[in-house]
Every structure is written in C-alpha cells, then in structure tokens.
Design a protein around this motif. Structure first.
Motif, short mmCIF file in Angstrom:
data_model
loop_
_atom_site.label_atom_id
_atom_site.label_comp_id
_atom_site.label_asym_id
_atom_site.label_seq_id
_atom_site.Cartn_x
_atom_site.Cartn_y
_atom_site.Cartn_z
N GLY A 167 -23.31 62.09 -62.95
CA GLY A 167 -23.56 60.79 -63.55
C GLY A 167 -24.98 60.66 -64.05
O GLY A 167 -25.22 60.17 -65.16
N ARG A 168 -25.92 61.11 -63.25
CA ARG A 168 -27.34 61.04 -63.65
C ARG A 168 -27.60 61.85 -64.92
O ARG A 168 -28.33 61.42 -65.81
CB ARG A 168 -28.20 61.58 -62.51
N ASP A 169 -26.99 63.02 -65.00
CA ASP A 169 -27.26 63.92 -66.12
C ASP A 169 -26.47 63.57 -67.38
O ASP A 169 -26.76 64.11 -68.46
CB ASP A 169 -26.95 65.36 -65.72
N ALA A 170 -25.48 62.68 -67.24
CA ALA A 170 -24.65 62.34 -68.40
C ALA A 170 -25.44 61.60 -69.46
O ALA A 170 -25.21 61.77 -70.66
CB ALA A 170 -23.45 61.52 -67.96
N GLY A 171 -26.38 60.75 -69.02
CA GLY A 171 -27.12 59.95 -69.98
C GLY A 171 -26.21 58.94 -70.66
O GLY A 171 -25.04 58.79 -70.31
N GLY A 172 -26.75 58.22 -71.61
CA GLY A 172 -25.94 57.28 -72.35
C GLY A 172 -25.69 55.99 -71.60
O GLY A 172 -26.40 55.66 -70.65
N PRO A 173 -24.67 55.23 -71.99
CA PRO A 173 -24.40 53.93 -71.39
C PRO A 173 -23.76 54.05 -70.01
O PRO A 173 -23.39 55.15 -69.56
CB PRO A 173 -23.43 53.29 -72.38
N ALA A 174 -23.61 52.90 -69.35
CA ALA A 174 -23.04 52.87 -68.00
C ALA A 174 -21.66 53.51 -67.97
O ALA A 174 -21.32 54.22 -67.02
CB ALA A 174 -22.97 51.43 -67.50
N SER A 175 -20.85 53.29 -69.00
CA SER A 175 -19.50 53.84 -69.02
C SER A 175 -19.51 55.36 -68.97
O SER A 175 -18.68 55.98 -68.29
CB SER A 175 -18.74 53.37 -70.26
N ALA A 176 -20.47 55.99 -69.65
CA ALA A 176 -20.56 57.45 -69.65
C ALA A 176 -21.01 57.97 -68.29
O ALA A 176 -20.52 59.00 -67.80
CB ALA A 176 -21.52 57.91 -70.74
N VAL A 177 -21.96 57.27 -67.68
CA VAL A 177 -22.45 57.68 -66.35
C VAL A 177 -21.32 57.62 -65.33
O VAL A 177 -21.09 58.57 -64.56
CB VAL A 177 -23.62 56.78 -65.93
N LEU A 178 -20.60 56.51 -65.30
CA LEU A 178 -19.51 56.36 -64.34
C LEU A 178 -18.37 57.33 -64.61
O LEU A 178 -17.78 57.89 -63.68
CB LEU A 178 -18.99 54.92 -64.36
N ALA A 179 -18.07 57.56 -65.87
CA ALA A 179 -16.99 58.49 -66.21
C ALA A 179 -17.31 59.90 -65.74
O ALA A 179 -16.44 60.60 -65.21
CB ALA A 179 -16.74 58.47 -67.72
N ALA A 180 -18.55 60.32 -65.92
CA ALA A 180 -18.94 61.67 -65.51
C ALA A 180 -18.86 61.82 -63.99
O ALA A 180 -18.38 62.84 -63.48
CB ALA A 180 -20.36 61.98 -66.00
N ALA A 181 -19.32 60.80 -63.27
CA ALA A 181 -19.26 60.87 -61.81
C ALA A 181 -17.81 60.83 -61.32
O ALA A 181 -17.43 61.57 -60.40
CB ALA A 181 -20.06 59.72 -61.20
N CYS A 182 -17.01 59.96 -61.92
CA CYS A 182 -15.59 59.86 -61.52
C CYS A 182 -14.83 61.16 -61.79
O CYS A 182 -13.95 61.54 -61.01
CB CYS A 182 -14.92 58.71 -62.26
N GLN A 183 -15.18 61.83 -62.86
CA GLN A 183 -14.51 63.08 -63.18
C GLN A 183 -14.73 64.11 -62.07
O GLN A 183 -13.81 64.83 -61.68
CB GLN A 183 -15.00 63.64 -64.52
N VAL A 184 -15.94 64.18 -61.56
CA VAL A 184 -16.23 65.12 -60.47
C VAL A 184 -15.53 64.68 -59.19
O VAL A 184 -14.91 65.49 -58.50
CB VAL A 184 -17.75 65.23 -60.25
N LEU A 185 -15.58 63.39 -58.88
CA LEU A 185 -14.93 62.90 -57.67
C LEU A 185 -13.42 63.12 -57.73
O LEU A 185 -12.77 63.28 -56.68
CB LEU A 185 -15.24 61.42 -57.46
N GLY A 186 -12.86 63.13 -58.92
CA GLY A 186 -11.42 63.34 -59.06
C GLY A 186 -10.96 64.71 -58.62
O GLY A 186 -9.77 64.92 -58.38
N THR A 187 -11.90 65.64 -58.49
CA THR A 187 -11.55 66.99 -58.03
C THR A 187 -11.67 67.12 -56.52
O THR A 187 -11.41 68.20 -55.97
CB THR A 187 -12.46 68.03 -58.69
N ALA A 188 -12.09 66.05 -55.85
CA ALA A 188 -12.38 66.13 -54.41
C ALA A 188 -11.11 66.29 -53.59
O ALA A 188 -10.08 65.66 -53.87
CB ALA A 188 -13.13 64.87 -53.98
N GLU A 189 -11.20 67.10 -52.56
CA GLU A 189 -10.14 67.23 -51.56
C GLU A 189 -10.73 66.86 -50.20
O GLU A 189 -11.83 67.28 -49.86
CB GLU A 189 -9.60 68.67 -51.53
N GLY A 190 -9.97 66.09 -49.44
CA GLY A 190 -10.44 65.69 -48.12
C GLY A 190 -11.52 64.64 -48.14
O GLY A 190 -12.20 64.44 -47.14
N VAL A 191 -11.71 63.99 -49.29
CA VAL A 191 -12.76 62.97 -49.43
C VAL A 191 -12.11 61.67 -49.90
O VAL A 191 -11.47 61.63 -50.95
CB VAL A 191 -13.84 63.40 -50.44
N ASP A 192 -12.26 60.62 -49.11
CA ASP A 192 -11.71 59.31 -49.43
C ASP A 192 -12.84 58.41 -49.93
O ASP A 192 -13.64 57.91 -49.13
CB ASP A 192 -11.05 58.71 -48.19
N VAL A 193 -12.93 58.22 -51.25
CA VAL A 193 -14.02 57.45 -51.84
C VAL A 193 -13.79 55.96 -51.63
O VAL A 193 -12.73 55.44 -51.94
CB VAL A 193 -14.16 57.76 -53.34
#
Length: 282
Positions: free
Chosen positions: A214-240
C-alpha cells in the motif's frame, strides 16, 4: 548500573538523587513498558539515552488494559532478563511496582477517558483498553516526573491518544515517537510474537507485506487500499479485522499528503497490529 526500585518512596528517593547528581537542568526520559522486552524496547531506550541525561524505564503489567483475565495472566513476565537488557542499554532506573503501589485502593473510581477515538480501530475489540492506558500513563508521569516520554509507533493509536492527552490535560512532558522496529522479514516486533507457532509466524509476514504494498503503490487512497488488499487476499491462516487509511492524527484520510495505513488481524489465536506512514497523491 541499573537500579531496580519497587515502591513509590524508593522511586522518589532515586529521582531526587538523580536531580542532585545531574543538576537542575538535566533531562530525565521515561520509557513505559509492560516488560517482556525486545529490540523494539531497545530502540526506545537508545532514543531516550540519546535525548536525555538519565533514563527511567517502568515495567508494569497494567490490569486496566486487559478486558480478559486470561490475557492478563498469560502476558509474559521475565523481570531478570528485562533488567539485563536495561543494563545493556544504559537505563539508570527501572521501576517495577506491584499492583498495590500503582492502585493502592484497588480498582480506580476516577480515571482518564480516551474520548471518541478510543471507540474506533482497536476500540471495538478492546473496550476500555485506552482508558486503562491513559490512566496508568498519567500515574507514571506523576510518579516519575519525566521531561520526555518515549513511545513506539507500532502502537500508533495508543501513541496518538497519549499525545492528545498531553495536549488536552497539560502534564509537563514531551512525548517522543520512535519508529517501529521490524524483523528482517518485515514483521513488526511485539511481545505477542513469542506466542506464534512457527507456521503462524510465517503467515504473519503478510501483514507487513500488505502495508508495504500500500505504501509503495502511491496515488490516491483507492490505489493504496487496493494494493494492500490484493496482498492480504493471498493470506492463509490470517483473519483480517480491519485495514484502514487515516490521516496522521487518525481522522478521515486526506485526499493527498501524509496518511497512515493500519491493519489488525488474528493469526491463529494471536492478535497482531501494524501500521505504516503513506504519502497520498493524485
């Protein structure tokens, strides 16, 4: 040499001795902890040593911060090892009081309330937690009388609330924020990390990876959150539990400029939090 004191009277005597030895213009730094010290605490001690003439650390597992008795009981306590670490990092005084020294009349009848921010982010999961934090920090400030107090950015909501308390209530202490210390793989150091199994420890790395994305995505809030969510979507054993973008004071996220990206999740039975500074663009 680090001196261990247990009572308020001992602390007051040592504090007076420090003032006599160092002179009236000497600065005293306080690092409040609950023990189970690690490299994150070392960074706080080192920052205090660099900025002050003397350093006092408190080690007190504050019952007001725990809503579950089981969590209070299982919090790691290892005073001997903690004292050795304090010694290595130049802490002159460690105050490790018993509960009766901090709360002599039992449960408090008057306490500091943390306001609206305490009901957000960590608030719903930890009711009353920040009232307990602010109340004990107020007591520590009164007992130690520091010129500066050092807190880590890892517990970012706590840091902001303590800064607000100092501004609103006016204790004569400067709050110094110290950056989060991380493991080589990015995981934020926490006393809770020792409770993770090896597989859970590996899973937990996804939190810092998502924040970095998210930090490295730059751009608006939507881009930051989308980048972070994309990584979290690969998580196993992690309940966000939450992933939120706020301004640096934890108000609504700005359109552009400095912001803070925060996450909380359960990895197995262990609840972890982390955050990172973000610069929003268009």
């Amino acid at each position: 040499m680090t001196r261990l004191v247990r009572t308020r009277a001992e602390l007051a005597a040592v504090r007076a001795r420090l003032a006599a030895e160092l002179g009236p213009d000497a600065t005293v730094g306080l690092v409040p902890t609950m023990g189970a010290l690690h490299a994150g605490h070392q960074a706080l001690f080192d920052a205090a040593r660099a900025g002050c003439d003397a350093v006092v650390a408190s080690i007190f597992v504050n019952p007001m911060q725990f809503s579950q008795a089981a969590d209070l009981e299982r919090y790691p306590r290892r005073l001997e090892a903690d004292l050795a670490l304090c010694e290595r990092h130049g802490v002159q005084v460690v105050w490790a009081p018993e509960i009766t020294e901090v709360y002599p009349d039992g449960p408090v009848r008057v306490w500091v309330t943390a306001g609206e921010l305490a009901d957000q982010l960590e608030g719903p999961n930890r009711p009353g937690h920040f009232d307990g934090v602010l109340t004990v920090v107020t007591k520590l400030f009164a007992a130690v009388r520091p010129d500066l107090a050092y807190f880590g950015e890892k517990d970012y909501q706590q840091l902001i609330l303590i800064q607000q308390m100092v501004r609103d209530l006016g204790p004569a202490v400067q709050v110094v924020a110290v950056p989060t210390v991380r493991e080589p793989d990015g995981l934020a150091l926490s006393s809770r990390n020792v409770l993770l199994s090896p597989s859970e420890r590996a899973d937990a790395r996804i939190l810092s990876a998502a924040l970095a994305a998210g930090r490295d995505a730059g751009g608006p809030a939507s881009a930051v959150l989308a980048a972070a969510c994309q990584v979290l979507g690969t998580a196993e054993g992690v309940d966000v539990e939450y992933l939120e973008l706020r301004d640096p004071e934890l108000g609504p996220a700005p359109v552009t400029g400095p912001a803070r990206l925060l996450v909380a999740a359960r990895v197995g039975s262990v609840r972890l939090i982390d955050n990172v500074a973000v610069e929003l663009g268009r």
